[in-house]
Design an enzyme around this catalytic site. Structure first.
Site, PDB file in Angstrom:
ATOM      1  N   HIS A  77      13.545  78.118  45.213  1.00 22.74           N
ATOM      2  CA  HIS A  77      13.322  79.441  45.787  1.00 22.74           C
ATOM      3  C   HIS A  77      12.282  79.319  46.899  1.00 22.74           C
ATOM      4  O   HIS A  77      12.617  79.398  48.061  1.00 22.74           O
ATOM      5  CB  HIS A  77      12.918  80.412  44.680  1.00 22.74           C
ATOM      6  CG  HIS A  77      14.005  80.558  43.662  1.00 22.74           C
ATOM      7  ND1 HIS A  77      14.959  81.533  43.736  1.00 22.74           N
ATOM      8  CD2 HIS A  77      14.304  79.821  42.557  1.00 22.74           C
ATOM      9  CE1 HIS A  77      15.809  81.399  42.729  1.00 22.74           C
ATOM     10  NE2 HIS A  77      15.436  80.372  41.999  1.00 22.74           N
ATOM     11  N   VAL A 243      13.858  90.355  46.502  1.00 22.93           N
ATOM     12  CA  VAL A 243      15.244  89.911  46.392  1.00 22.93           C
ATOM     13  C   VAL A 243      15.437  88.833  47.449  1.00 22.93           C
ATOM     14  O   VAL A 243      15.100  89.051  48.622  1.00 22.93           O
ATOM     15  CB  VAL A 243      16.248  91.061  46.589  1.00 22.93           C
ATOM     16  CG1 VAL A 243      17.663  90.521  46.744  1.00 22.93           C
ATOM     17  CG2 VAL A 243      16.194  92.031  45.414  1.00 22.93           C
ATOM     18  N   GLU A 244      15.992  87.693  47.055  1.00 23.32           N
ATOM     19  CA  GLU A 244      15.948  86.498  47.897  1.00 23.32           C
ATOM     20  C   GLU A 244      17.279  85.757  47.879  1.00 23.32           C
ATOM     21  O   GLU A 244      18.050  85.853  46.913  1.00 23.32           O
ATOM     22  CB  GLU A 244      14.850  85.575  47.347  1.00 23.32           C
ATOM     23  CG  GLU A 244      14.790  84.195  47.951  1.00 23.32           C
ATOM     24  CD  GLU A 244      14.119  83.189  47.032  1.00 23.32           C
ATOM     25  OE1 GLU A 244      13.420  82.317  47.555  1.00 23.32           O
ATOM     26  OE2 GLU A 244      14.317  83.262  45.812  1.00 23.32           O
ATOM     27  N   THR A 245      17.509  85.001  48.929  1.00 21.25           N
ATOM     28  CA  THR A 245      18.548  83.973  48.926  1.00 21.25           C
ATOM     29  C   THR A 245      17.847  82.624  48.776  1.00 21.25           C
ATOM     30  O   THR A 245      17.086  82.216  49.660  1.00 21.25           O
ATOM     31  CB  THR A 245      19.372  83.977  50.224  1.00 21.25           C
ATOM     32  OG1 THR A 245      18.497  83.899  51.356  1.00 21.25           O
ATOM     33  CG2 THR A 245      20.209  85.225  50.314  1.00 21.25           C
TER      34      THR A 245
END
Length: 312
Positions: A77, A243-245
């Site tokens: 991440h 919120v992540e990619t």
């Protein structure tokens, strides 16, 4: 994805003792709380919002699960990337800053003032149900998490849930990560799209922390203490709700249509400044390489953040 089951000791993780049947966290002292894997009790007067949330959580009768950890060695991440990745000059904790953009993060980040640091972050969210936005790709990845560091610092202490489509199949699970180490999935902690999750991370030193994750839809919880990767120390310069990619195989991933994610009870605690609401910091919009907004934050109130997928 390369997955390896890891023992707690191999990960520098300490599991907690099971509390006796008559254990009452509301009356237990701090030493007992920590021994049995409960979060430390916030000050009832000076940290009232945190105390109210703490009391509500520890009073709930969760079924505790002894976690099984799986290291995903091709997935991380990690820190914020993109146009606003260089940290702005920071004022007092809780000061509001201009909007920011990133190619992997969307959400809100609060900064600690010079000489101060965050030691506690928490939040509640509904696990996203990912869908294919265009039919043009086979895999999409998104993560919802709370954490400390990662904007203007090389480390990130974080935990949350994954909502992905991998070769057309949905994958939803809980995980934690102390970057620069890899993602660690909790393989036996049931999580489904639509579940209400809560996470609390408490840094007990610059190299140790405790994580408490609950699934309020199933009344189950996990808690454990972790150690930073070798050579890594927590700076505590910021706390965030994201919120992540993530990155898979060393490459950025594409965001699925996650709909809407709300972070409620978005709260952090700094050593000197005390309690900070999650929406008093910088809203972060996730953009693609062309600058088009893919995930947009809306600061609903002091501790409520709305994130919306943008259909482009």
């Amino acid at each position: 994805m390369t997955e390896t089951i890891m023992s707690p000791s191999d990960l520098g993780v300490r599991l907690f003792s099971t509390p006796p049947a008559d254990f009452d966290p509301l009356t237990a002292d701090q030493r007992e709380l920590l021994a049995y894997g409960f979060p430390a009790r916030p000050d009832q007067d000076a940290q009232r919002p945190l105390y109210t949330q703490w009391k509500r959580r520890v009073s709930r009768n969760y079924t505790r699960i002894e976690p099984v950890f799986v290291r995903n060695t091709d997935k991380v991440h990690g820190p914020m990337r993109g146009p606003s990745a260089e940290a702005e000059s920071t004022g007092p904790a809780g000061s509001h800053k201009a909007n920011a953009t990133s190619t992997n993060w969307s959400g809100s980040a609060v900064f600690a003032a010079s000489g101060d640091s965050f030691k506690w972050v928490e939040g509640e969210w509904t696990v996203a149900d990912p869908s294919d936005p265009s039919g043009g790709k086979t895999s999409y990845y998104s993560s919802s998490w709370v954490g400390i560091d990662g904007w203007g610092s090389p480390d990130v202490l974080q935990a949350g849930t994954e909502s992905s489509l991998v070769n057309g199949s949905k994958r939803v699970y809980a995980w934690w990560e102390w970057y620069p180490d890899f993602e660690i999935a909790i393989s036996n902690f049931p999580v489904s799209a639509g579940d209400t999750m809560f996470c609390l991370i408490c840094a007990t030193s610059t190299t140790t922390a405790s994580i408490w994750l609950t699934n309020d839809s199933t009344d189950q919880s996990v808690s454990f203490a972790i150690t930073a990767p070798s050579g890594t120390t927590l700076r505590g310069n910021c706390a965030e709700w994201i919120v992540e990619t993530p990155s898979v195989g060393g490459s950025p991933t594409t965001l699925p249509d996650y709909g809407v994610v709300y972070f409620d009870d978005a709260q952090a605690l700094a050593n000197n400044a005390g309690w900070v609401g999650g929406n008093t910091g910088t809203p972060i919009t996730l953009v693609n390489s062309g600058g088009t907004a893919l995930s947009t934050p809306t600061l609903e109130k002091l501790d409520l953040l709305k994130l919306t997928y943008n259909d482009v």
